[in-house]
Write an enzyme that holds these catalytic residues in place. Structure first.
Site, PDB file in Angstrom:
ATOM      1  N   SER A 150       6.191  53.523  84.738  1.00 13.83           N
ATOM      2  CA  SER A 150       7.626  53.351  84.541  1.00 13.83           C
ATOM      3  C   SER A 150       8.263  54.722  84.664  1.00 13.83           C
ATOM      4  O   SER A 150       7.786  55.691  84.057  1.00 13.83           O
ATOM      5  CB  SER A 150       7.909  52.731  83.169  1.00 13.83           C
ATOM      6  N   GLU A 151       9.338  54.826  85.458  1.00 11.46           N
ATOM      7  CA  GLU A 151       9.828  56.143  85.862  1.00 11.46           C
ATOM      8  C   GLU A 151      10.432  56.960  84.717  1.00 11.46           C
ATOM      9  O   GLU A 151      10.686  58.144  84.878  1.00 11.46           O
ATOM     10  CB  GLU A 151      10.815  56.024  87.031  1.00 11.46           C
ATOM     11  N   ASN A 152      10.667  56.349  83.553  1.00 14.96           N
ATOM     12  CA  ASN A 152      11.142  57.147  82.423  1.00 14.96           C
ATOM     13  C   ASN A 152      10.017  57.938  81.767  1.00 14.96           C
ATOM     14  O   ASN A 152      10.269  58.705  80.851  1.00 14.96           O
ATOM     15  CB  ASN A 152      11.856  56.260  81.394  1.00 14.96           C
ATOM     16  N   GLY A 153       8.767  57.759  82.250  1.00 19.23           N
ATOM     17  CA  GLY A 153       7.721  58.673  81.809  1.00 19.23           C
ATOM     18  C   GLY A 153       6.505  58.073  81.158  1.00 19.23           C
ATOM     19  O   GLY A 153       6.013  58.621  80.167  1.00 19.23           O
ATOM     20  N   SER A 179       7.304  62.520  86.480  1.00 10.55           N
ATOM     21  CA  SER A 179       7.328  61.112  86.864  1.00 10.55           C
ATOM     22  C   SER A 179       7.726  60.959  88.328  1.00 10.55           C
ATOM     23  O   SER A 179       7.100  60.211  89.084  1.00 10.55           O
ATOM     24  CB  SER A 179       8.308  60.359  85.965  1.00 10.55           C
TER      25      SER A 179
END
Lengths: 233, 218
Positions: free
Chosen positions: B46-49, B88
């Site tokens: 997930s691109e938020n980390g 990320s």
């Protein structure tokens, strides 16, 4: 040891003025500098340019600054969760620059790392690249994006020490480490300020050199934006 | 019959292979995680980390510090890791993520995609979509073949502002599985009971029909 510890949020925000450009960490409401935002509201500074992935919700996060019309311009990747934001944007009171999320992170990191600009493929051929320099490398097109210039960066970590060393927790990390050292003054607020020497140097996420001021926040609400759970069978 | 959203997700899950790191967008793509075979090893980013996302937490175990890109509370699986936003997108831009699955409002026959902005309506932003489509080598789009008025969303040219150019490789719609080729949309599979003629009628862009087109298997 060089100490970065200040007495509290008042001392941490000394020098903040209207018209400044600020970076604020956080993704949604996770990992936002709650105490610094509350102080910005209390200081009543306005005409701020805020670089932050999101703009909070109506009654929390950057939404608190929007309610008091303290923000002139937002630089964000996604801003959908805030009715007051939408009203100000549509009425023209608020200037909004939407940029890709990875570009936002890398423009922070470039400022931190001393790069004036970076090339990214994100946004090539779209309106995001309009008016920007583009260049081909190995047959693929890239857009030149400049490092941010900011007066203050407000970040939030889980633990820190007086040397300014920071440790983050979970996905509350997000943009916070990338904004450290990316502005003239980086203010770090932490849930727990621990005695120097108790953090393992091997486990530090951001070394204190990137932080100018550190304090322990008085309280943290840590509001959840989308509480999603499953039931036990 | 045309597929529902869960069936689209179920069909896309068959594209997920052992050893893949996968980024799932919001909406139908999120549902894909429910249908991935249990005998293969896959990690969701997930691109938020976070890498190694697990299911939603049990009631009472949710943590404000552990969320996905849709801001929903999540859990992590053994082997998971957390990281900052620049790292990320290094995973995404640096082509370390093997498969990206996302939604679209429109796709053009040359692989252009539009999924972030409708002029005149409230614009929420592109989030990480422009970074994802500009870099990923393996992008599958999950979408409805037509809009509510019955107009095709698989076009000669996108009418909405673009998210990326020439980047979509494969589409799984409620009617068909299609590959984006230099000559246009190549029809690979039909939804059960949907005819080639129905798919042709719902596709504005060039549709390539080569031989017998099999029905999808799940």
């Amino acid at each position: 040891m060089i100490t970065k510890k200040v007495t509290g949020v008042d001392a941490a925000l000394e020098g903040v003025e209207s018209g400044m450009t600020m970076m604020l960490g956080g993704f949604g409401l996770s990992g936002i500098p709650e105490n610094s935002i509350a102080k910005l509201v209390a200081l009543d500074v306005n005409n701020l340019t805020c670089i932050s992935n999101n703009a909070g919700v109506d009654d929390f996060g950057l939404g608190l600054l929007l309610q008091k019309k303290q923000i002139k311009k937002m630089v964000s990747s996604y801003v959908g969760e805030n009715a007051e934001f939408e009203r100000q944007m549509l009425s023209g009171e608020l200037d909004v620059e939407l940029i890709p999320q990875g570009t936002l992170a890398e423009r922070c990191r470039a400022a931190q790392a001393g790069f004036p600009a970076i090339y990214t493929p994100a946004g090539y051929g779209t309106e995001v690249a309009e008016g920007k320099e583009t260049r081909e490398f190995d047959g693929k097109m890239y857009v030149l994006e400049h490092a941010f210039k900011a007066d203050f960066a407000f970040v939030k970590a889980w633990k820190g020490d007086a040397a300014g060393n920071l440790v983050f927790k979970g996905t509350a990390r997000n943009f916070n480490p990338n904004m450290c050292g990316a502005a003239t003054i980086t203010v770090a607020e932490v849930e727990e300020l621990v005695p120097v020497g108790t953090l393992d140097p091997n486990q530090i996420h951001i070394p204190g050199i990137f932080v100018q001021r550190i304090f322990q926040g008085e309280t943290y609400e840590k509001r959840i934006e989308q509480r999603t759970v499953r039931t036990r069978d | 019959m045309a597929l529902d959203k869960n069936q689209i997700a179920q069909r896309i899950a068959r594209e997920v292979q052992d050893g893949y790191y996968v980024n799932l967008g919001i909406g139908i793509p999120t549902l894909v995680a429910n249908y991935v075979r249990e005998d293969i090893d896959v990690e969701f980013q997930s691109e938020n980390g976070v890498l190694g996302m697990g299911p939603f937490p049990y009631d009472g175990e949710e943590d404000a510090d552990i969320i996905n890109a849709g801001k929903q509370t999540i859990t992590t699986l053994p082997g998971a890791s957390f990281f900052d936003s620049a790292t990320s997108f290094s995973m995404i831009r640096g082509k370390h993520v093997d498969l990206t699955i996302l939604g679209a409002m429109e796709v053009a026959e040359n692989g252009d995609i539009a999924n972030w902005k409708i002029p005149g309506k409230m614009v929420k932003g592109m989030g990480g979509a422009m970074d994802l489509v500009a870099s990923a080598e393996n992008i599958i789009v999950a979408m409805m073949h037509t809009n509510r008025a019955g107009e095709s969303k698989l076009l000669k040219k996108c009418s909405l502002p673009l998210t990326g150019v020439g980047c979509v490789k494969k589409i799984v719609s409620n009617l068909a599985v299609l590959e984006v080729t230099a000559a246009g949309f190549k029809l690979l599979e039909r939804a059960p009971g949907v005819s080639v003629e129905e798919i042709q009628a719902a596709t504005e862009g060039a549709l390539i029909v080569d031989g017998d087109i099999p029905e999808m298997k799940f």
